[in-house]
Design a protein around this motif. Structure first.
Motif, PDB file in Angstrom:
ATOM      1  N   VAL A  56      -1.151  -4.944  10.451  1.00  0.00           N
ATOM      2  CA  VAL A  56      -0.858  -4.434   9.114  1.00  0.00           C
ATOM      3  C   VAL A  56       0.630  -4.632   8.877  1.00  0.00           C
ATOM      4  CG1 VAL A  56      -0.832  -2.406   7.609  1.00  0.00           C
ATOM      5  CG2 VAL A  56      -2.684  -2.702   9.267  1.00  0.00           C
ATOM      6  N   MET A  66       0.862  -1.165   0.000  1.00  0.00           N
ATOM      7  CA  MET A  66       0.000   0.000   0.000  1.00  0.00           C
ATOM      8  C   MET A  66       0.908   1.228   0.000  1.00  0.00           C
ATOM      9  SD  MET A  66      -2.908   0.974   2.732  1.00  0.00           S
ATOM     10  CE  MET A  66      -4.141   0.065   1.857  1.00  0.00           C
ATOM     11  N   GLN A 110      -4.308   1.017  10.298  1.00  0.00           N
ATOM     12  CA  GLN A 110      -3.654   0.726  11.580  1.00  0.00           C
ATOM     13  C   GLN A 110      -4.511   1.153  12.773  1.00  0.00           C
ATOM     14  OE1 GLN A 110       0.027   2.770  10.639  1.00  0.00           O
ATOM     15  NE2 GLN A 110       1.118   0.822  10.463  1.00  0.00           N
ATOM     16  N   PRO A 135       3.820  -4.621   5.616  1.00  0.00           N
ATOM     17  CA  PRO A 135       4.106  -4.253   4.224  1.00  0.00           C
ATOM     18  C   PRO A 135       3.971  -5.471   3.318  1.00  0.00           C
ATOM     19  CG  PRO A 135       6.096  -4.168   5.570  1.00  0.00           C
ATOM     20  CD  PRO A 135       4.967  -4.512   6.484  1.00  0.00           C
ATOM     21  N   GLN A 137      -4.122   6.010   3.964  1.00  0.00           N
ATOM     22  CA  GLN A 137      -4.846   4.742   4.022  1.00  0.00           C
ATOM     23  C   GLN A 137      -4.197   3.787   5.016  1.00  0.00           C
ATOM     24  OE1 GLN A 137      -4.797   3.610  -0.126  1.00  0.00           O
ATOM     25  NE2 GLN A 137      -6.955   4.178  -0.383  1.00  0.00           N
ATOM     26  N   LEU A 138      -2.873   3.765   5.028  1.00  0.00           N
ATOM     27  CA  LEU A 138      -2.145   2.914   5.956  1.00  0.00           C
ATOM     28  C   LEU A 138      -2.458   3.299   7.401  1.00  0.00           C
ATOM     29  CD1 LEU A 138      -0.065   0.733   6.623  1.00  0.00           C
ATOM     30  CD2 LEU A 138       1.705   2.463   6.340  1.00  0.00           C
ATOM     31  N   THR A 139      -2.409   4.572   7.708  1.00  0.00           N
ATOM     32  CA  THR A 139      -2.715   5.052   9.053  1.00  0.00           C
ATOM     33  C   THR A 139      -4.144   4.703   9.444  1.00  0.00           C
ATOM     34  OG1 THR A 139      -1.134   6.849   8.784  1.00  0.00           O
ATOM     35  CG2 THR A 139      -2.761   7.097  10.536  1.00  0.00           C
TER      36      THR A 139
END
Length: 163
Positions: free
Chosen positions: A19, A1, A11, A21, A6-8
């Motif tokens: 989550v 990603m 999480q 990588p 979006q990652l935050t």
């Protein structure tokens, strides 16, 4: 990603436990040189099973007979030919040759045999016990095999090869 927002969000989401990588994977040129087993290449199984430790102590499988009952075998493959000692085909009528006939639906037998016994030749992969005598029974074809086919192959492996 690649999107940090979006990652935050993922999480922080209470419905998401973890989550991590997603690393990129690339094909390896196995014929260029023999890979050194590591956790970062296709030979990580030799590390996790401690096969490299056994090999470092001199255990190579020399003097051991191994029988594989599976799909056909590419016994002419340079990693398998040096240790191939014989085989049988119990699936085809009248055939007594476990050759895979270049059928992509029959590559599993070669994969398994290579994992066990791929030759220590400074190219490609290295098998767990690369000095064994390898016997092979083709008990499964592209359409499978019967229990009788499997038992006939196993019987041959035990009686003929002494596996």
């Amino acid at each position: 990603m690649h999107n940090a927002n979006q990652l935050t969000a993922l999480q922080r989401n209470p419905n998401v436990e973890y989550v991590e990588p997603v690393p990129m994977r690339y094909p390896m040129g196995l014929s260029d040189a023999q890979l050194v087993p590591s956790m970062n290449n296709a030979l990580y199984g030799l590390v996790t099973t401690k096969a490299v430790d056994a090999q470092a102590r001199g255990a190579t499988g020399a003097g051991i007979k191994v029988g594989v009952a599976d799909t056909g075998l590419d016994y002419g493959h340079p990693d398998i030919a040096p240790v191939y000692a014989g085989g049988i085909d119990t699936v085809s009528s009248g055939a007594n040759d476990p050759w895979w006939n270049n059928d992509p639906n029959e590559s599993h037998g070669t994969h398994v045999a290579g994992t066990i016994a791929a030759h220590n030749d400074s190219q490609g992969v290295l098998g767990v016990a690369y000095s064994v005598q390898l016997y092979h029974a083709r008990v499964l074809g592209p359409n499978g095999g019967s229990s009788a086919d499997v038992m006939e192959g196993v019987r041959w492996l035990v009686v003929t090869s002494g596996c």
